[in-house]
Design a protein around this motif. Structure first.
Motif, short mmCIF file in Angstrom:
data_model
loop_
_atom_site.label_atom_id
_atom_site.label_comp_id
_atom_site.label_asym_id
_atom_site.label_seq_id
_atom_site.Cartn_x
_atom_site.Cartn_y
_atom_site.Cartn_z
N GLN A 1 0.83 -1.20 0.00
CA GLN A 1 0.00 0.00 0.00
C GLN A 1 0.88 1.26 0.00
N ASP A 2 1.97 1.23 0.77
CA ASP A 2 2.90 2.37 0.78
C ASP A 2 3.55 2.57 -0.60
N PHE A 3 3.99 1.45 -1.21
CA PHE A 3 4.60 1.53 -2.55
C PHE A 3 3.63 2.20 -3.53
N MET A 4 2.36 1.74 -3.47
CA MET A 4 1.37 2.27 -4.42
C MET A 4 1.17 3.76 -4.22
N ARG A 5 1.14 4.19 -2.97
CA ARG A 5 0.94 5.60 -2.67
C ARG A 5 2.12 6.44 -3.21
N ILE A 6 3.34 5.93 -3.02
CA ILE A 6 4.52 6.63 -3.53
C ILE A 6 4.46 6.73 -5.06
N LEU A 7 4.11 5.62 -5.71
CA LEU A 7 4.05 5.61 -7.17
C LEU A 7 2.94 6.51 -7.70
N TYR A 8 1.80 6.55 -6.99
CA TYR A 8 0.72 7.47 -7.37
C TYR A 8 1.19 8.91 -7.23
N ARG A 9 1.95 9.20 -6.19
CA ARG A 9 2.37 10.58 -5.97
C ARG A 9 3.41 11.01 -7.02
N LEU A 10 4.33 10.09 -7.34
CA LEU A 10 5.33 10.42 -8.36
C LEU A 10 4.67 10.63 -9.71
N ARG B 1 18.90 14.34 -1.15
CA ARG B 1 17.81 15.31 -1.09
C ARG B 1 16.67 14.89 -2.04
N ILE B 2 17.04 14.44 -3.25
CA ILE B 2 16.02 13.98 -4.21
C ILE B 2 15.27 12.78 -3.65
N LEU B 3 15.99 11.83 -3.09
CA LEU B 3 15.35 10.62 -2.55
C LEU B 3 14.47 10.95 -1.34
N TYR B 4 14.91 11.89 -0.50
CA TYR B 4 14.07 12.34 0.63
C TYR B 4 12.80 12.99 0.11
N ARG B 5 12.92 13.77 -0.96
CA ARG B 5 11.74 14.46 -1.46
C ARG B 5 10.75 13.48 -2.11
N LEU B 6 11.29 12.49 -2.85
CA LEU B 6 10.41 11.50 -3.47
C LEU B 6 9.70 10.67 -2.40
N VAL B 7 10.42 10.32 -1.36
CA VAL B 7 9.92 9.42 -0.32
C VAL B 7 10.25 10.03 1.04
N PRO B 8 9.41 10.97 1.51
CA PRO B 8 9.76 11.70 2.74
C PRO B 8 9.76 10.78 3.97
N VAL B 9 10.73 10.99 4.84
CA VAL B 9 10.82 10.24 6.09
C VAL B 9 9.65 10.59 7.01
N ASP B 10 9.17 11.84 6.92
CA ASP B 10 8.15 12.28 7.88
C ASP B 10 6.71 12.03 7.42
N ASP B 11 6.53 11.29 6.32
CA ASP B 11 5.20 10.79 5.98
C ASP B 11 4.83 9.67 6.95
N GLN B 12 3.55 9.28 6.92
CA GLN B 12 3.16 8.09 7.69
C GLN B 12 3.13 6.90 6.73
N TYR B 13 3.82 5.82 7.10
CA TYR B 13 3.86 4.61 6.28
C TYR B 13 3.06 3.52 6.98
#
Lengths: 146, 146, 146
Positions: free
Chosen positions: A61-70, B65-77
């Motif tokens: 579910q997390d992967f899908m959310r990341i891919l949807y956002r990208l 920085r790019i990887l943090y922005r694509l997949v932020p640490v402070d999101d909820q997973y």
């Protein structure tokens, strides 16, 4: 040195789906008789990808959310307008986003084979990822070694 | 045609770390005795990736920085909540973001070998990328050729 | 088992360019005489990537837009300041964003070869993707098999 190739037939049931094919790939390795070498897992499609990670439903579910956002589904994709105008849009699918998601994941992964087993640790699973389902699909597995 | 496989032992020291393993991989190629072929560099982990690029400290800062922005640490997973509830979260690590970063990079790279040398140009370095450190880790290098 | 390697010479004409090299790669497979095996397509550069997808001009425009959004050209990249201060910035190019785009795509793809043909379906094309053009470039194609 031997090369053994098989197609795995799949069927996706939703628009985006992580299909765990780890056991199917190991079965191909078993049938190949190859003990030392590597397995190439390759999708002959432009709206699918291959990835290896943990098969944990919440993580998917997390992967899908990341891919949807990208690559948001609700953006406008020029490809969709192009296919619409050319009347080549199959079944009315707007799949510009599906192609874009596929290039993030890539078309293949290669996994070493040791003593007849894919070198996957307990939490590693091989996924064929559908971005434009539901459809009948196939994946090519090619094992090389001796 | 020969297959030579070794594990490289690594230790990461921070949460996210680009570990340059180019020399280690060349050492494996040297020990293999293989002059023409290719080297598969593969991580048997779900929160690491492999990439090839220039080892320039400021550039690595840009990558992070790019990887943090694509997949932020402070999101909820969702993965983190799942592991918390199941009490399977090792050492209290919330690493949902680490898995998601790993699928962007992929689990392996393959580099051709010519006259016993990896075909890397001056500015190309092979990185094992840690997304869930600090930890002891390993990477598999498999050289195939003659 | 045989290994056949060639370099394909390319020239990009714009800053970001999807160069369709499918026919060039098939030509290398033809010259190799290999009927069953696989082709590794590899870029020995740090500001290029390899991807496989449909060569449809509007879709390529979509890919570019996604890549621009993931890694904006108008951000500030530490790498550019570093090269500027060290006076190693070649031709005044600020290419921090180019390196970052390259790690999203990856340095190589591997395609199975069956009966002397790359296993590409009608809509699959192999692209060498330039992120820091215009330049003279090359791509390595290595075919392994028998």
């Amino acid at each position: 040195m031997k090369i053994h190739r098989e197609r795995i037939d799949l069927e996706s049931h939703t628009a985006i789906e992580f299909m765990d094919i780890s056991e199917h790939v190991q079965d191909v390795v078993d049938r190949s008789g190859i003990r030392e070498g590597q397995a190439l897992i390759y999708v002959p499609h432009t709206t699918m990808g291959i990835t290896i990670n943990h098969n944990e439903p919440m993580l998917i579910q997390d992967f899908m959310r990341i891919l949807y956002r990208l690559v948001p589904v609700d953006d406008q994709y020029s490809h969709d307008l192009f296919e619409l105008r050319r009347e080549t849009m199959s079944d009315g699918r707007s799949n510009g986003h599906s192609h874009c998601k596929a290039i993030v994941l890539g078309n293949s992964e290669t996994v070493p084979v040791e003593k007849g087993k894919l070198m996957l640790t307990e939490r590693q699973n091989i996924f064929a990822v559908e971005f434009d389902g539901a459809r009948k699909r196939d994946v090519v597995v090619q094992v090389t070694g001796y």
